[in-house]
Design a protein around this motif. Structure first.
Motif, PDB file in Angstrom:
ATOM      1  N   PRO A   1      32.933  -4.118  18.191  1.00  0.00           N
ATOM      2  CA  PRO A   1      31.917  -5.120  17.890  1.00  0.00           C
ATOM      3  C   PRO A   1      32.300  -5.968  16.658  1.00  0.00           C
ATOM      4  O   PRO A   1      33.145  -5.544  15.859  1.00  0.00           O
ATOM      5  N   PRO A   2      31.672  -7.158  16.500  1.00  0.00           N
ATOM      6  CA  PRO A   2      31.981  -7.997  15.339  1.00  0.00           C
ATOM      7  C   PRO A   2      31.802  -7.206  14.043  1.00  0.00           C
ATOM      8  O   PRO A   2      30.782  -6.546  13.845  1.00  0.00           O
ATOM      9  N   PRO A   3      32.810  -7.241  13.159  1.00  0.00           N
ATOM     10  CA  PRO A   3      32.746  -6.419  11.944  1.00  0.00           C
ATOM     11  C   PRO A   3      31.787  -6.981  10.914  1.00  0.00           C
ATOM     12  O   PRO A   3      31.501  -8.183  10.877  1.00  0.00           O
ATOM     13  N   GLU A   4      31.314  -6.084  10.049  1.00  0.00           N
ATOM     14  CA  GLU A   4      30.498  -6.473   8.893  1.00  0.00           C
ATOM     15  C   GLU A   4      31.450  -6.767   7.725  1.00  0.00           C
ATOM     16  O   GLU A   4      32.323  -5.963   7.409  1.00  0.00           O
ATOM     17  N   MET A   5      31.280  -7.938   7.084  1.00  0.00           N
ATOM     18  CA  MET A   5      32.186  -8.383   6.030  1.00  0.00           C
ATOM     19  C   MET A   5      31.532  -8.173   4.652  1.00  0.00           C
ATOM     20  O   MET A   5      30.370  -8.518   4.452  1.00  0.00           O
ATOM     21  N   LYS A   6      32.310  -7.622   3.723  1.00  0.00           N
ATOM     22  CA  LYS A   6      31.815  -7.408   2.355  1.00  0.00           C
ATOM     23  C   LYS A   6      32.896  -7.794   1.352  1.00  0.00           C
ATOM     24  O   LYS A   6      34.081  -7.544   1.573  1.00  0.00           O
ATOM     25  N   TRP A   7      32.454  -8.409   0.233  1.00  0.00           N
ATOM     26  CA  TRP A   7      33.346  -8.726  -0.884  1.00  0.00           C
ATOM     27  C   TRP A   7      33.040  -7.796  -2.047  1.00  0.00           C
ATOM     28  O   TRP A   7      31.877  -7.510  -2.333  1.00  0.00           O
ATOM     29  N   ASN A   8      34.085  -7.371  -2.740  1.00  0.00           N
ATOM     30  CA  ASN A   8      33.930  -6.551  -3.945  1.00  0.00           C
ATOM     31  C   ASN A   8      34.655  -7.263  -5.090  1.00  0.00           C
ATOM     32  O   ASN A   8      35.879  -7.469  -5.017  1.00  0.00           O
ATOM     33  N   TYR A   9      33.907  -7.639  -6.160  1.00  0.00           N
ATOM     34  CA  TYR A   9      34.489  -8.399  -7.264  1.00  0.00           C
ATOM     35  C   TYR A   9      33.562  -8.281  -8.471  1.00  0.00           C
ATOM     36  O   TYR A   9      32.440  -7.748  -8.381  1.00  0.00           O
ATOM     37  N   THR A  10      34.033  -8.793  -9.607  1.00  0.00           N
ATOM     38  CA  THR A  10      33.226  -8.796 -10.828  1.00  0.00           C
ATOM     39  C   THR A  10      32.237  -9.949 -10.764  1.00  0.00           C
ATOM     40  O   THR A  10      32.630 -11.117 -10.623  1.00  0.00           O
ATOM     41  N   ALA A  11      30.958  -9.637 -10.870  1.00  0.00           N
ATOM     42  CA  ALA A  11      29.914 -10.648 -10.746  1.00  0.00           C
ATOM     43  C   ALA A  11      29.944 -11.612 -11.932  1.00  0.00           C
ATOM     44  O   ALA A  11      30.325 -11.259 -13.055  1.00  0.00           O
ATOM     45  N   ALA A  12      29.571 -12.829 -11.659  1.00  0.00           N
ATOM     46  CA  ALA A  12      29.470 -13.860 -12.698  1.00  0.00           C
ATOM     47  C   ALA A  12      28.457 -14.909 -12.243  1.00  0.00           C
ATOM     48  O   ALA A  12      28.150 -15.024 -11.051  1.00  0.00           O
ATOM     49  N   ARG A  13      27.930 -15.695 -13.231  1.00  0.00           N
ATOM     50  CA  ARG A  13      26.899 -16.677 -12.887  1.00  0.00           C
ATOM     51  C   ARG A  13      27.443 -17.802 -12.010  1.00  0.00           C
ATOM     52  O   ARG A  13      26.682 -18.390 -11.230  1.00  0.00           O
ATOM     53  N   ASN A  14      28.703 -18.108 -12.136  1.00  0.00           N
ATOM     54  CA  ASN A  14      29.274 -19.228 -11.380  1.00  0.00           C
ATOM     55  C   ASN A  14      29.896 -18.788 -10.051  1.00  0.00           C
ATOM     56  O   ASN A  14      30.655 -19.534  -9.450  1.00  0.00           O
ATOM     57  N   VAL A  15      29.560 -17.576  -9.598  1.00  0.00           N
ATOM     58  CA  VAL A  15      30.094 -17.053  -8.350  1.00  0.00           C
ATOM     59  C   VAL A  15      28.945 -16.817  -7.360  1.00  0.00           C
ATOM     60  O   VAL A  15      27.963 -16.170  -7.700  1.00  0.00           O
ATOM     61  N   LYS A  16      29.102 -17.370  -6.131  1.00  0.00           N
ATOM     62  CA  LYS A  16      28.084 -17.194  -5.100  1.00  0.00           C
ATOM     63  C   LYS A  16      28.754 -16.837  -3.777  1.00  0.00           C
ATOM     64  O   LYS A  16      29.906 -17.184  -3.526  1.00  0.00           O
ATOM     65  N   LEU A  17      27.990 -16.131  -2.919  1.00  0.00           N
ATOM     66  CA  LEU A  17      28.462 -15.742  -1.600  1.00  0.00           C
ATOM     67  C   LEU A  17      27.776 -16.585  -0.530  1.00  0.00           C
ATOM     68  O   LEU A  17      26.603 -16.939  -0.665  1.00  0.00           O
ATOM     69  N   SER A  18      28.520 -16.883   0.540  1.00  0.00           N
ATOM     70  CA  SER A  18      27.943 -17.591   1.684  1.00  0.00           C
ATOM     71  C   SER A  18      28.558 -17.046   2.964  1.00  0.00           C
ATOM     72  O   SER A  18      29.675 -16.518   2.964  1.00  0.00           O
ATOM     73  N   THR A  19      27.816 -17.159   4.062  1.00  0.00           N
ATOM     74  CA  THR A  19      28.278 -16.658   5.357  1.00  0.00           C
ATOM     75  C   THR A  19      28.163 -17.758   6.402  1.00  0.00           C
ATOM     76  O   THR A  19      27.111 -18.385   6.530  1.00  0.00           O
ATOM     77  N   GLU A  20      29.250 -17.990   7.123  1.00  0.00           N
ATOM     78  CA  GLU A  20      29.260 -18.949   8.223  1.00  0.00           C
ATOM     79  C   GLU A  20      29.908 -18.276   9.431  1.00  0.00           C
ATOM     80  O   GLU A  20      31.120 -18.098   9.482  1.00  0.00           O
ATOM     81  N   GLY A  21      29.083 -17.885  10.397  1.00  0.00           N
ATOM     82  CA  GLY A  21      29.607 -17.162  11.554  1.00  0.00           C
ATOM     83  C   GLY A  21      30.182 -15.827  11.133  1.00  0.00           C
ATOM     84  O   GLY A  21      29.505 -15.013  10.497  1.00  0.00           O
ATOM     85  N   ARG A  22      31.470 -15.600  11.455  1.00  0.00           N
ATOM     86  CA  ARG A  22      32.128 -14.351  11.082  1.00  0.00           C
ATOM     87  C   ARG A  22      32.889 -14.487   9.764  1.00  0.00           C
ATOM     88  O   ARG A  22      33.635 -13.589   9.396  1.00  0.00           O
ATOM     89  N   GLN A  23      32.710 -15.589   9.064  1.00  0.00           N
ATOM     90  CA  GLN A  23      33.443 -15.815   7.813  1.00  0.00           C
ATOM     91  C   GLN A  23      32.530 -15.605   6.615  1.00  0.00           C
ATOM     92  O   GLN A  23      31.433 -16.136   6.555  1.00  0.00           O
ATOM     93  N   ARG A  24      33.012 -14.816   5.670  1.00  0.00           N
ATOM     94  CA  ARG A  24      32.293 -14.525   4.422  1.00  0.00           C
ATOM     95  C   ARG A  24      33.091 -15.179   3.293  1.00  0.00           C
ATOM     96  O   ARG A  24      34.298 -14.928   3.146  1.00  0.00           O
ATOM     97  N   THR A  25      32.431 -16.027   2.486  1.00  0.00           N
ATOM     98  CA  THR A  25      33.129 -16.846   1.504  1.00  0.00           C
ATOM     99  C   THR A  25      32.583 -16.611   0.099  1.00  0.00           C
ATOM    100  O   THR A  25      31.364 -16.565  -0.104  1.00  0.00           O
ATOM    101  N   VAL A  26      33.510 -16.479  -0.860  1.00  0.00           N
ATOM    102  CA  VAL A  26      33.166 -16.438  -2.290  1.00  0.00           C
ATOM    103  C   VAL A  26      33.435 -17.829  -2.865  1.00  0.00           C
ATOM    104  O   VAL A  26      34.560 -18.329  -2.780  1.00  0.00           O
ATOM    105  N   ARG A  27      32.405 -18.448  -3.433  1.00  0.00           N
ATOM    106  CA  ARG A  27      32.539 -19.784  -4.006  1.00  0.00           C
ATOM    107  C   ARG A  27      32.390 -19.705  -5.523  1.00  0.00           C
ATOM    108  O   ARG A  27      31.395 -19.194  -6.033  1.00  0.00           O
TER     109      ARG A  27
END
Length: 372
Positions: A244-270
């Motif tokens: 089945p379609p996988p679940e995507m997760k990012w692991n990184y050091t959080a910061a105020r200028n970092v945001k996550l977004s999801t488009e379809g099967r793509q998970r993006t760190v901005r």
């Protein structure tokens, strides 16, 4: 060996041996179950007192003064029938010939299934497909053919001889991969009854078996190292294929200028206006019920970016201002004036004399007028 055969042939001719007196037309028959059949038995001999057929169905009693007798059945259902044509010769002999009959029947049903399994298959695992063929005859003429889509996979034949209809099964081992997701498997029962049989061969094909294949996540193409100028924006994309379609997760050091977004099967760190604190390792994990995949991206921040552009712009502005000031200063200096005397050579080396400011005539060295 050849000389021996020739000798036997000459011996038979010398003793007047007669060729076999009966002939079948056709010499053998292939008949579909419950269809009609008709075969002629003829002789060229005139030294006989009758001909006939012996058979469980369609037998003919002795007929005299004939050279042809016909065996006919309108609805053949006897699986073991062996019709025999005979002739009574005047010398008391009774030669006979048996008609080979193949009675065939196409299967009532052909179906395909997966043994000891239901639901989706898992990539790399072996499974056994089974083709069930019901009520077919004769078994020795059966060929079971396996297909994936339109691609032939395997043929199965049978050596055991059986004239009556039977149920039979054939199996096929498969080990599907992710490219087989959605594939259709079929099996076909085909009766190869030889040149006397129907052309093309009688066949019955199963309904297709659609398979679903589950497989572990696999990352699509991406960069392992990303460089970004300080003050610039950057996006880190993570996408993976899996079923089945996988679940995507990012692991990184959080910061105020970092945001996550999801488009379809793509998970993006901005990251907006990146700084040195955003540099480091970003780990993306894709997980489904089959397995887990991990990809690491290293973010490097470089000096420069928008701050260096602003600095360069200020340097250029200061340079232009200084240049304009120098140009204005030079122009003002020329307007105030500055002169230099250039001596002129006098003829006969006559020195210049001071001129009187009060009248005309000669003047003495003291500046007073002299008398002429």
């Amino acid at each position: 060996m050849i000389s021996l055969m020739l000798g036997l042939l000459m011996l038979m001719l010398l003793h007047g041996v007669v060729t076999f007196p009966l002939e079948l037309n056709p010499p053998r028959v292939v008949v579909r179950y419950r269809d009609s059949v008709s075969v002629n038995c003829s002789t060229s001999s005139t030294d006989h007192d009758g001909m006939g057929w012996e058979a469980t169905f369609g037998g003919k009693s002795l007929e005299q003064d004939v050279n042809v007798v016909t065996w006919t059945v309108e609805n053949l259902t006897d699986w073991t029938i062996e019709p025999k044509c005979y002739i009574n010769l005047n010398d008391g002999k009774q030669p006979s010939i048996v008609l080979p009959v193949i009675l065939y029947k196409t299967p009532d049903r052909v179906s395909i299934s997966v043994l000891s399994h239901s639901g989706p298959m898992v990539e790399g695992t072996q499974y056994q497909l089974q083709c069930d063929i019901q009520n077919i005859a004769p078994l020795q003429n059966l060929v079971v053919k396996w297909y994936k889509g339109n691609e032939p996979l395997d043929n199965v034949t049978y050596s055991n001889v059986s004239k009556r209809p039977e149920d039979v099964s054939a199996t096929l081992m498969i080990s599907p991969n992710r490219n087989d997701d959605g594939a259709q498997y079929r099996c076909r029962a085909e009766l190869d009854l030889g040149p006397e049989g129907p052309q093309p061969h009688p066949t019955v094909t199963s309904e297709p078996l659609n398979i679903t294949v589950h497989y572990a996540p696999k990352f699509l193409l991406g960069n392992d190292t990303v460089e970004v100028s300080a003050g610039s924006d950057v996006s880190l994309n993570c996408s993976a294929e899996g079923n089945p379609p996988p679940e995507m997760k990012w692991n990184y050091t959080a910061a105020r200028n970092v945001k996550l977004s999801t488009e379809g099967r793509q998970r993006t760190v901005r990251i907006t206006t990146a700084t040195s604190t955003n540099a480091g390792i970003y780990i993306c994990t894709a997980t489904n019920i089959v397995g887990t995949a991990t990809r690491t991206t290293t973010l490097l921040t470089m000096k420069g970016g928008s701050s260096s552009i602003i600095y360069t712009f200020l340097v250029i502005v200061v340079f232009l201002v200084v240049l304009v000031v120098l140009i204005v200063f030079c122009r003002r200096k020329k307007r105030q004036g500055h002169y230099d005397f250039i001596p002129v050579n006098q003829p006969n080396n006559i020195p210049m004399m001071p001129m009187s400011t009060t009248g005309e005539g000669n003047h003495d060295p003291e500046g007073y007028p002299t008398k002429v």
